[in-house]
Enzyme design. Structure first.
Site, short mmCIF file in Angstrom:
data_model
loop_
_atom_site.label_atom_id
_atom_site.label_comp_id
_atom_site.label_asym_id
_atom_site.label_seq_id
_atom_site.Cartn_x
_atom_site.Cartn_y
_atom_site.Cartn_z
N ASP A 2 -32.69 23.20 -35.39
CA ASP A 2 -33.75 23.51 -34.43
C ASP A 2 -35.13 23.43 -35.07
O ASP A 2 -35.33 23.81 -36.23
CB ASP A 2 -33.55 24.92 -33.87
CG ASP A 2 -32.28 25.02 -33.03
OD1 ASP A 2 -31.42 24.14 -33.13
OD2 ASP A 2 -32.17 26.00 -32.27
N ASP A 17 -23.86 20.78 -26.15
CA ASP A 17 -24.28 21.33 -27.44
C ASP A 17 -23.10 21.83 -28.26
O ASP A 17 -22.43 22.79 -27.87
CB ASP A 17 -25.28 22.47 -27.15
CG ASP A 17 -25.86 23.07 -28.41
OD1 ASP A 17 -25.54 22.60 -29.51
OD2 ASP A 17 -26.65 24.03 -28.27
C1 GLA Z 1 -28.75 25.37 -30.28
C2 GLA Z 1 -29.62 24.15 -29.95
C3 GLA Z 1 -30.88 24.62 -29.27
C4 GLA Z 1 -30.56 25.43 -28.02
C5 GLA Z 1 -29.65 26.61 -28.38
C6 GLA Z 1 -29.15 27.31 -27.14
O1 GLA Z 1 -29.37 26.11 -31.27
O2 GLA Z 1 -29.91 23.47 -31.13
O3 GLA Z 1 -31.68 23.50 -28.92
O4 GLA Z 1 -29.90 24.58 -27.07
O5 GLA Z 1 -28.52 26.18 -29.12
O6 GLA Z 1 -28.36 28.40 -27.45
#
Ligand code: GLA
Length: 432
Positions: free
Chosen positions: A233, A173
Site C-alpha cells: 500500500d 484482493d
Molecule cells: C489491502 C489493499 C488496499 C485495500 C485494503 C482493504 O491492503 O492493498 O488497497 O484494498 O486491503 O482492506
C-alpha cells in the site's frame, strides 16, 4: 511474511476475442442466463481498459467508513467539478461495503444495509444514469484484508450477484489472504474469479491485487486481468526516509518498484502503482503519512500518468481545493496517461537525484518527465538525441503544467526544476 501480515492487520489495513462474445452487453442489463463455459476456446482478454482506468476509490481517504451518502455525493461532485468529463468515470467501493465480518464459511456475502440502505444496484444505476461506472471489492480468501467475508468457494455466485447489480469494476484482493501462497495458487484463484466474471458476459474491469507478493504482472494479463498492484500500500508521503512500518511505500518507493516492469504494460493490461494520494493532506482515515505538499502531489500525479498507472483518486472529492482540482484535471497530463499507444515511461537517465523518464506517444511526439527527487532546486537538461535516441535536428518543447510552448531548439533543453518537482514536457518534431 507473518510479521508483515500482522502489521497489515494491526494497522486496520491500515491493515474474449477479445471476449467478443461477452463484451458490449450494457452493464445495467440483467445477466444473461446463457453463461460462457468453454474458456479454453477464448482469448481471456475482456477487451476493456484500453487505457488506464480513471476514477475514484474509497480506500485511501475513507477506509471502511463508507456509505451510500458518501458515494452519491462523490458522484455528484465528480459531475459538478468536471472530473467525470476529464475521464474519471469509475467510482469504486473498496473494502467495508460488506455486512459481515468473519469467514465466508460462517457468513454470506451481502451489502451492509445500514451503510447502504438502498443497496448496491441503486448506486450502480445512479452512476450509470450520470455516465459513470460503479466498482466493488472482494477477494479470493475466506475473509478480506479488513476482515469482512470474502469470495472463497463462492466465486460464480458472487460474480452473478455483482452482474445483477450492474457492477463495472472488481478489485479482487489477495494481499492478506494469500500472503504466504505460491504464485500457482494465487494464479489459480484469480483465474477462478476471472472465469466467473467472463461467464456473466458483462463488462467488468478486473483488478487482481496481490500487493507485489508474487510477480502477478508476469501472468495476470493472460488470465484476463486489466490491472495489478506492483507493491504494497502507498502511504501519504512523497519521500519518507524508510519503508514505513516495513509495509508502506511512499511515492518515490513506488516509482522505483514499478519502473522496471514497463514491458508488462499495454492496452488492457496495466501495472498499478496504487490509488492516488493527491489531496489527502494527511487526513486519510486509514493510510499512514503526514501528507505531501502541492508540488509533491502534482509530481506524484504526473509520474502516475507517465507510468500509465490507473488514476484512481483517493481523496474527498467533495472537498477539493482549486490547486488539487487543477492537478487532477490537467487535460494535457491526462492525455499522456490515456495515450493510445499504451506505453509505460522508461527511466532513460539517472543522475542520482535527478532522473529523466520518457515514452513515445501515438502521434510520434514524446512525453518527458524531468524528476528532481531532491529538495533543492536544480537546472535539468534533456537531449532528445542522447536521452531519447532521436535523430531529430530540432524539437519543439511544450510544458504541460505551464500549458505553454517553450520554443523550438536545436540544442538540448534546459529548465529549472524546483525541489520534488517533475517538469512534464511534450517534445515534437517541427514540420520543417
Ligand atoms: C489491502 C489493499 C488496499 C485495500 C485494503 C482493504 O491492503 O492493498 O488497497 O484494498 O486491503 O482492506
Amino acid at each position: 511474511m507473518m510479521t508483515l501480515l500482522k502489521t497489515v492487520r494491526l494497522t486496520g489495513m491500515a491493515a474474449l476475442a477479445a471476449l467478443a462474445l461477452g463484451s458490449g452487453v450494457h452493464a445495467t442489463e440483467p445477466a444473461s442466463p446463457e453463461k460462457i463455459t468453454n474458456f479454453e476456446a477464448l482469448n481471456m482478454s475482456n477487451g476493456l481498459a484500453k487505457t488506464p482506468p480513471m476514477g475514484w476509490s474509497s480506500w485511501n481517504g475513507f477506509g471502511v467508513a463508507i456509505n451510500e451518502k458518501l458515494v452519491i455525493e462523490t458522484i455528484d461532485a465528480m459531475v459538478e467539478n468536471g472530473m467525470r468529463d476529464a475521464g474519471y468515470v469509475y467510482v469504486n467501493l473498496d473494502d467495508g461495503w460488506q455486512r459481515y465480518e468473519g469467514s465466508r464459511e460462517d457468513h454470506p456475502l451481502e451489502y451492509d444495509p445500514e451503510k447502504f440502505p438502498r443497496g448496491i444496484k441503486y448506486l450502480a444505476d445512479y452512476a450509470h444514469e450520470r455516465g459513470m461506472k460503479l466498482g466493488i471489492y472482494s477477494g479470493p480468501g475466506k475473509d478480506t484484508c479488513a476482515g469482512y467475508t470474502g469470495s472463497a468457494g463462492h466465486e460464480a455466485e458472487d460474480a452473478a450477484m455483482f452482474a445483477s447489480w450492474g457492477i463495472d469494476h472488481l478489485k479482487y484482493d489477495a494481499c492478506c489472504s494469500h500472503v504466504n501462497e505460491s504464485a500457482e495458487v494465487v494464479r489459480r484463484d484469480f483465474l477462478t474469479m476471472s472465469k466467473a466474471l467472463i461467464a456473466e458476459k458483462q463488462d467488468v474491469v478486473y483488478h487482481t491485487c496481490h500487493c507485489g507478493w508474487t510477480n502477478v504482472w508476469e501472468w495476470a494479463g493472460d488470465i484476463g486481468a486489466n490491472h495489478w498492484r506492483i507493491g504494497q500500500d502507498i502511504s501519504d508521503d512523497f519521500d519518507y526516509p524508510e519503508n514505513r512500518e516495513q509495509y508502506y511505500f511512499d511515492v518515490l518507493d513506488m516509482i522505483d518498484r514499478g519502473v522496471e516492469l514497463g514491458r508488462y504494460a499495454k492496452p488492457g493490461q496495466w501495472n498499478d502503482f496504487d490509488m492516488l494520494i493527491v489531496g489527502l493532506d494527511g487526513k486519510s482515515k486509514t493510510l499512514v503519512g503526514a501528507g505531501a505538499s502541492n508540488i509533491e502531489y502534482r509530481t506524484h500525479f504526473s509520474m502516475w500518468a507517465m507510468l500509465a498507472s490507473p488514476l484512481l483518486v483517493g481523496s474527498d472529492i467533495r472537498d477539493l481545493d482549486r490547486y488539487t482540482l487543477e492537478t487532477l484535471t490537467n487535460k494535457e497530463v491526462i492525455a499522456i496517461s490515456q495515450d493510445a499507444l499504451g506505453l509505460q515511461a522508461e527511466k532513460v537517465r539517472d543522475d542520482g537525484d535527478h532522473e529523466i523518464y520518457a515514452k513515445e506517444l501515438s502521434d510520434g511526439s514524446w512525453a518527458v518527465a524531468l524528476l528532481n527527487r531532491n529538495g533543492t532546486t536544480v537546472d535539468m537538461t534533456v537531449s532528445w538525441k542522447r536521452d531519447l535516441g532521436l535523430q531529430w535536428e530540432r524539437a519543439t518543447v511544450r510544458d504541460l503544467w505551464d500549458h505553454e510552448d517553450k520554443g523550438t531548439y536545436d540544442i538540448p533543453y534546459t529548465v529549472e526544476v524546483i525541489g520534488h518537482e517533475a517538469k512534464i514536457l511534450r517534445l515534437s518534431k517541427p514540420a520543417n
